[in-house]
Design a protein around this motif. Structure first.
Motif, PDB file in Angstrom:
ATOM      1  N   SER A 214       0.853  -1.199   0.000  1.00 48.82           N
ATOM      2  CA  SER A 214       0.000   0.000   0.000  1.00 48.82           C
ATOM      3  C   SER A 214       0.884   1.242   0.000  1.00 48.82           C
ATOM      4  O   SER A 214       2.080   1.169   0.276  1.00 48.82           O
ATOM      5  CB  SER A 214      -0.890   0.002   1.249  1.00 48.82           C
ATOM      6  OG  SER A 214      -0.091   0.158   2.418  1.00 48.82           O
ATOM      7  N   GLN A 215       0.274   2.394  -0.292  1.00 46.96           N
ATOM      8  CA  GLN A 215       1.036   3.639  -0.363  1.00 46.96           C
ATOM      9  C   GLN A 215       1.773   3.915   0.946  1.00 46.96           C
ATOM     10  O   GLN A 215       2.962   4.263   0.943  1.00 46.96           O
ATOM     11  CB  GLN A 215       0.098   4.806  -0.696  1.00 46.96           C
ATOM     12  CG  GLN A 215       0.809   6.155  -0.763  1.00 46.96           C
ATOM     13  CD  GLN A 215      -0.142   7.264  -1.199  1.00 46.96           C
ATOM     14  OE1 GLN A 215      -0.969   7.056  -2.087  1.00 46.96           O
ATOM     15  NE2 GLN A 215      -0.016   8.421  -0.591  1.00 46.96           N
ATOM     16  N   GLU A 221       8.608   1.390   3.777  1.00 46.73           N
ATOM     17  CA  GLU A 221       9.588   0.401   3.349  1.00 46.73           C
ATOM     18  C   GLU A 221      10.758   1.072   2.642  1.00 46.73           C
ATOM     19  O   GLU A 221      11.913   0.666   2.798  1.00 46.73           O
ATOM     20  CB  GLU A 221       8.922  -0.617   2.413  1.00 46.73           C
ATOM     21  CG  GLU A 221       9.833  -1.750   1.957  1.00 46.73           C
ATOM     22  CD  GLU A 221      10.148  -2.753   3.054  1.00 46.73           C
ATOM     23  OE1 GLU A 221      10.997  -3.628   2.811  1.00 46.73           O
ATOM     24  OE2 GLU A 221       9.573  -2.660   4.151  1.00 46.73           O
ATOM     25  N   LEU A 222      10.466   2.108   1.879  1.00 47.19           N
ATOM     26  CA  LEU A 222      11.490   2.798   1.107  1.00 47.19           C
ATOM     27  C   LEU A 222      12.348   3.704   1.991  1.00 47.19           C
ATOM     28  O   LEU A 222      13.580   3.589   2.023  1.00 47.19           O
ATOM     29  CB  LEU A 222      10.819   3.612   0.001  1.00 47.19           C
ATOM     30  CG  LEU A 222      11.712   4.284  -1.051  1.00 47.19           C
ATOM     31  CD1 LEU A 222      12.574   3.262  -1.762  1.00 47.19           C
ATOM     32  CD2 LEU A 222      10.835   5.028  -2.061  1.00 47.19           C
ATOM     33  N   PHE A 223      11.711   4.604   2.726  1.00 43.52           N
ATOM     34  CA  PHE A 223      12.444   5.636   3.477  1.00 43.52           C
ATOM     35  C   PHE A 223      12.495   5.399   4.982  1.00 43.52           C
ATOM     36  O   PHE A 223      13.180   6.124   5.699  1.00 43.52           O
ATOM     37  CB  PHE A 223      11.830   7.006   3.201  1.00 43.52           C
ATOM     38  CG  PHE A 223      11.933   7.429   1.771  1.00 43.52           C
ATOM     39  CD1 PHE A 223      13.167   7.605   1.166  1.00 43.52           C
ATOM     40  CD2 PHE A 223      10.788   7.640   1.004  1.00 43.52           C
ATOM     41  CE1 PHE A 223      13.274   7.988  -0.159  1.00 43.52           C
ATOM     42  CE2 PHE A 223      10.878   8.029  -0.329  1.00 43.52           C
ATOM     43  CZ  PHE A 223      12.121   8.203  -0.910  1.00 43.52           C
ATOM     44  N   GLY A 224      11.754   4.414   5.490  1.00 40.35           N
ATOM     45  CA  GLY A 224      11.760   4.142   6.923  1.00 40.35           C
ATOM     46  C   GLY A 224      10.740   4.976   7.678  1.00 40.35           C
ATOM     47  O   GLY A 224      10.152   5.912   7.134  1.00 40.35           O
ATOM     48  N   HIS A 225      10.525   4.639   8.949  1.00 43.51           N
ATOM     49  CA  HIS A 225       9.608   5.421   9.787  1.00 43.51           C
ATOM     50  C   HIS A 225      10.085   5.385  11.229  1.00 43.51           C
ATOM     51  O   HIS A 225      10.921   4.554  11.610  1.00 43.51           O
ATOM     52  CB  HIS A 225       8.171   4.872   9.687  1.00 43.51           C
ATOM     53  CG  HIS A 225       7.995   3.507  10.277  1.00 43.51           C
ATOM     54  ND1 HIS A 225       7.814   2.391   9.494  1.00 43.51           N
ATOM     55  CD2 HIS A 225       7.978   3.057  11.564  1.00 43.51           C
ATOM     56  CE1 HIS A 225       7.679   1.316  10.264  1.00 43.51           C
ATOM     57  NE2 HIS A 225       7.781   1.696  11.540  1.00 43.51           N
ATOM     58  N   VAL A 226       9.578   6.314  12.030  1.00 44.17           N
ATOM     59  CA  VAL A 226       9.867   6.316  13.460  1.00 44.17           C
ATOM     60  C   VAL A 226       8.687   5.695  14.194  1.00 44.17           C
ATOM     61  O   VAL A 226       7.563   5.645  13.675  1.00 44.17           O
ATOM     62  CB  VAL A 226      10.142   7.745  13.979  1.00 44.17           C
ATOM     63  CG1 VAL A 226      11.395   8.303  13.345  1.00 44.17           C
ATOM     64  CG2 VAL A 226       8.953   8.658  13.716  1.00 44.17           C
ATOM     65  N   LYS A 227       8.938   5.233  15.378  1.00 40.99           N
ATOM     66  CA  LYS A 227       7.909   4.624  16.198  1.00 40.99           C
ATOM     67  C   LYS A 227       6.736   5.582  16.396  1.00 40.99           C
ATOM     68  O   LYS A 227       6.928   6.760  16.703  1.00 40.99           O
ATOM     69  CB  LYS A 227       8.497   4.236  17.556  1.00 40.99           C
ATOM     70  CG  LYS A 227       7.523   3.559  18.501  1.00 40.99           C
ATOM     71  CD  LYS A 227       8.216   3.204  19.809  1.00 40.99           C
ATOM     72  CE  LYS A 227       7.240   2.574  20.791  1.00 40.99           C
ATOM     73  NZ  LYS A 227       7.890   2.243  22.076  1.00 40.99           N
ATOM     74  N   ALA A 233       2.955   1.227  13.697  1.00 42.58           N
ATOM     75  CA  ALA A 233       4.399   1.518  13.739  1.00 42.58           C
ATOM     76  C   ALA A 233       4.873   1.381  15.185  1.00 42.58           C
ATOM     77  O   ALA A 233       5.017   2.365  15.910  1.00 42.58           O
ATOM     78  CB  ALA A 233       4.669   2.918  13.195  1.00 42.58           C
ATOM     79  N   LEU A 234       5.112   0.149  15.613  1.00 46.09           N
ATOM     80  CA  LEU A 234       5.429  -0.142  17.007  1.00 46.09           C
ATOM     81  C   LEU A 234       6.904   0.052  17.330  1.00 46.09           C
ATOM     82  O   LEU A 234       7.286   0.098  18.495  1.00 46.09           O
ATOM     83  CB  LEU A 234       5.022  -1.585  17.340  1.00 46.09           C
ATOM     84  CG  LEU A 234       3.540  -1.918  17.097  1.00 46.09           C
ATOM     85  CD1 LEU A 234       3.263  -3.379  17.427  1.00 46.09           C
ATOM     86  CD2 LEU A 234       2.643  -1.001  17.922  1.00 46.09           C
ATOM     87  N   HIS A 276      12.607  10.013   7.354  1.00 43.18           N
ATOM     88  CA  HIS A 276      11.745   8.920   7.791  1.00 43.18           C
ATOM     89  C   HIS A 276      10.305   9.431   7.888  1.00 43.18           C
ATOM     90  O   HIS A 276      10.073  10.607   8.183  1.00 43.18           O
ATOM     91  CB  HIS A 276      12.154   8.427   9.189  1.00 43.18           C
ATOM     92  CG  HIS A 276      13.428   7.629   9.207  1.00 43.18           C
ATOM     93  ND1 HIS A 276      13.965   7.048   8.090  1.00 43.18           N
ATOM     94  CD2 HIS A 276      14.264   7.300  10.241  1.00 43.18           C
ATOM     95  CE1 HIS A 276      15.061   6.398   8.418  1.00 43.18           C
ATOM     96  NE2 HIS A 276      15.282   6.541   9.721  1.00 43.18           N
ATOM     97  N   VAL A 277       9.332   8.549   7.657  1.00 43.86           N
ATOM     98  CA  VAL A 277       7.928   8.902   7.888  1.00 43.86           C
ATOM     99  C   VAL A 277       7.764   9.226   9.374  1.00 43.86           C
ATOM    100  O   VAL A 277       8.166   8.462  10.246  1.00 43.86           O
ATOM    101  CB  VAL A 277       6.999   7.733   7.492  1.00 43.86           C
ATOM    102  CG1 VAL A 277       5.541   8.087   7.809  1.00 43.86           C
ATOM    103  CG2 VAL A 277       7.160   7.389   6.019  1.00 43.86           C
ATOM    104  N   GLY A 278       7.199  10.411   9.654  1.00 41.95           N
ATOM    105  CA  GLY A 278       6.984  10.821  11.036  1.00 41.95           C
ATOM    106  C   GLY A 278       8.165  11.521  11.675  1.00 41.95           C
ATOM    107  O   GLY A 278       8.147  11.793  12.879  1.00 41.95           O
TER     108      GLY A 278
END
Length: 455
Positions: A214-215, A221-227, A233-234, A276-278
């Motif tokens: 999904s978007q 997956e591409l740029f990563g995310h923070v908790k 996003a655990l 990162h996302v977030g």
């Protein structure tokens, strides 16, 4: 010295030096600069962790006493962020107990102060030897885990020969590549080969299939995310860009990348920067992008579903893979390569294919390209109980799909000519949509024709 040792010994590393003494930092930086390694120096744990969050390091030298703070505690924190990094602890207060404790925390070596350049060089050689060993293990594990035979690089088909030569040429550069070709023609395998031929070969190779997520998940997956960046996003996720630092990231079916992510990918390609996302912090990464598609990106640009600026940025060097039907002279060699692979995988000693099977292979349209041939050969090897694969081991639909040579004017039904023409158009185009355009019929009609003829 073999190829793996050369890759590890001469590959420049990204080195972090953490020491509260300015002279130590300057001296070590000069040493590594002379050896053409990239060096970052900091004086305290806070700055070290900040740098480890912004870039990927291969090696770190950490002083055990950093003012009032403990370098041993920093070892664990750095490895939590960068598990593949090698850490060497340095100290003026050398003892067996501190050495043992450093190793327990994840350090790979120990360097007492004061040290001379020769001692530092010896430690570096040991770290490089460890990286060589890990590289050997990873390559062996890749071979054990590999589910597909290698791409055959021998070809009698001139366009295929030119494609292979071009791929070898561009592998030496860091240019963005766009691989075109029908589904199943080997774009992922070619991307892996280009990575192996490049100076990035000892760094990671990652694959993202753009249509499979999904978007929201694709961007993560591409740029990563923070908790806590989104529901589910655990924990922090560094993303594939960070995971492929120094290496290559292959984006399969790039035409399915959502518009909202296309702008971020364009920025990363141009500036090597992302977030990162977030998280608002800007990070940098040195990753080569190889993209692939079986769609017509020019049409997607015209339709507004693909950014024109991203298309031109991706299309620096374009490599087009021919369909398997176009290179029918190579089919016997490609099938033989697959037979050897599946023989080994299934512990068999099948000697080859019968003349009837080889004739069917040459005459068949291969709408699924190399992927379809792979499945046919694997199935035949599994079912074969003799030393030769005969036509009885081929799928029923395959033998019935092979038609004798038909010429315009032969005393045959019009329907037979129509079926043969549709088969050949499907084999020579990259998608059902393109085939329908060539035939000047709508996709629903083409679908009915395929069902009618069992294509």
């Amino acid at each position: 010295m073999d190829q793996v040792e050369k890759m590890a010994t001469f590959s420049p590393m990204n080195v972090l030096i953490v020491d509260d003494e300015m002279n130590i930092r300057k001296t070590m930086k000069m040493f590594f600069d002379l050896l053409h390694h990239k060096v970052t120096t900091v004086s305290n744990p806070k700055d070290a962790l900040l740098e480890a969050g912004l870039q990927i390091f291969d090696l770190a030298f950490v002083d055990i006493r950093l003012g009032l703070e403990s370098g041993l505690d920093l070892v664990s924190s750095l490895l939590a962020k960068l598990p593949r990094m090698k850490i060497v602890v340095i100290t003026a207060f050398a003892s067996v107990d501190t050495a043992v404790e450093a190793m327990k925390r994840g350090a790979v070596d120990y360097l007492p102060k004061p040290f001379m350049p020769d001692q530092l060089k010896l430690v570096l050689e040991r770290v490089e030897a460890l990286r060589t060993l890990e590289l050997r293990i990873n390559l062996l594990q890749d071979d054990l885990d590999r589910n597909d035979p290698d791409v055959s690089l021998s070809s009698t088909h001139p366009p295929m020969q030119r494609m292979i030569e071009l791929a070898r040429q561009v592998s030496a550069s860091d240019a963005v590549l766009l691989l075109l070709g029908p589904s199943g023609s080997g774009k992922t395998m070619l991307a892996r080969l280009i990575h192996r031929w490049s100076h990035r070969t000892d760094k990671p190779f990652g694959v993202i299939s753009c249509p499979s997520l999904s978007q929201e998940l694709l961007e993560s997956e591409l740029f990563g995310h923070v908790k806590g960046a989104f529901t589910g996003a655990l924990r922090d996720n560094p993303g594939r860009v960070a995971g492929c630092e120094g290496g290559t990231l292959f984006l399969d079916e790039i035409g399915d990348l959502p518009l909202s992510i296309q702008s971020k990918l364009l920025r990363f390609i141009q500036e090597r920067e992302y977030e990162h996302v977030g998280d608002q912090r800007t990070r940098k990464a040195n990753v080569r992008i190889i993209a692939a598609t079986n769609a017509n990106l020019k049409s997607a640009v015209a339709a507004g579903s693909f950014r024109e600026d991203l298309y031109y940025r991706l299309n620096v060097i374009q490599i087009t893979l021919p369909s398997l039907a176009e290179r029918s002279g190579d089919i016997e060699a490609v099938a033989g390569n697959m037979l050897a692979f599946f023989n080994a995988q299934n512990h068999k000693a099948i000697q080859g294919f019968s003349p009837e099977v080889l004739k069917i292979f040459r005459d068949y349209g291969w709408p699924g390209n190399i992927r379809e041939l792979r499945n046919v050969v694997e199935r035949a090897v599994i079912l074969c109980t003799t030393t030769m694969i005969g036509e009885e081991l081929l799928p029923d639909s395959m033998a019935s799909a092979v038609q004798p040579q038909i010429r315009i004017g032969d005393r045959i039904k019009l329907e037979a000519i129509e079926e043969l023409h549709i088969r050949r158009v499907l084999a020579s185009t990259s998608s059902v949509h393109e085939a329908a355009e060539v035939l000047e019929i709508d996709k629903a009609t083409l679908w009915r024709k395929r069902k009618q003829f069992g294509i």
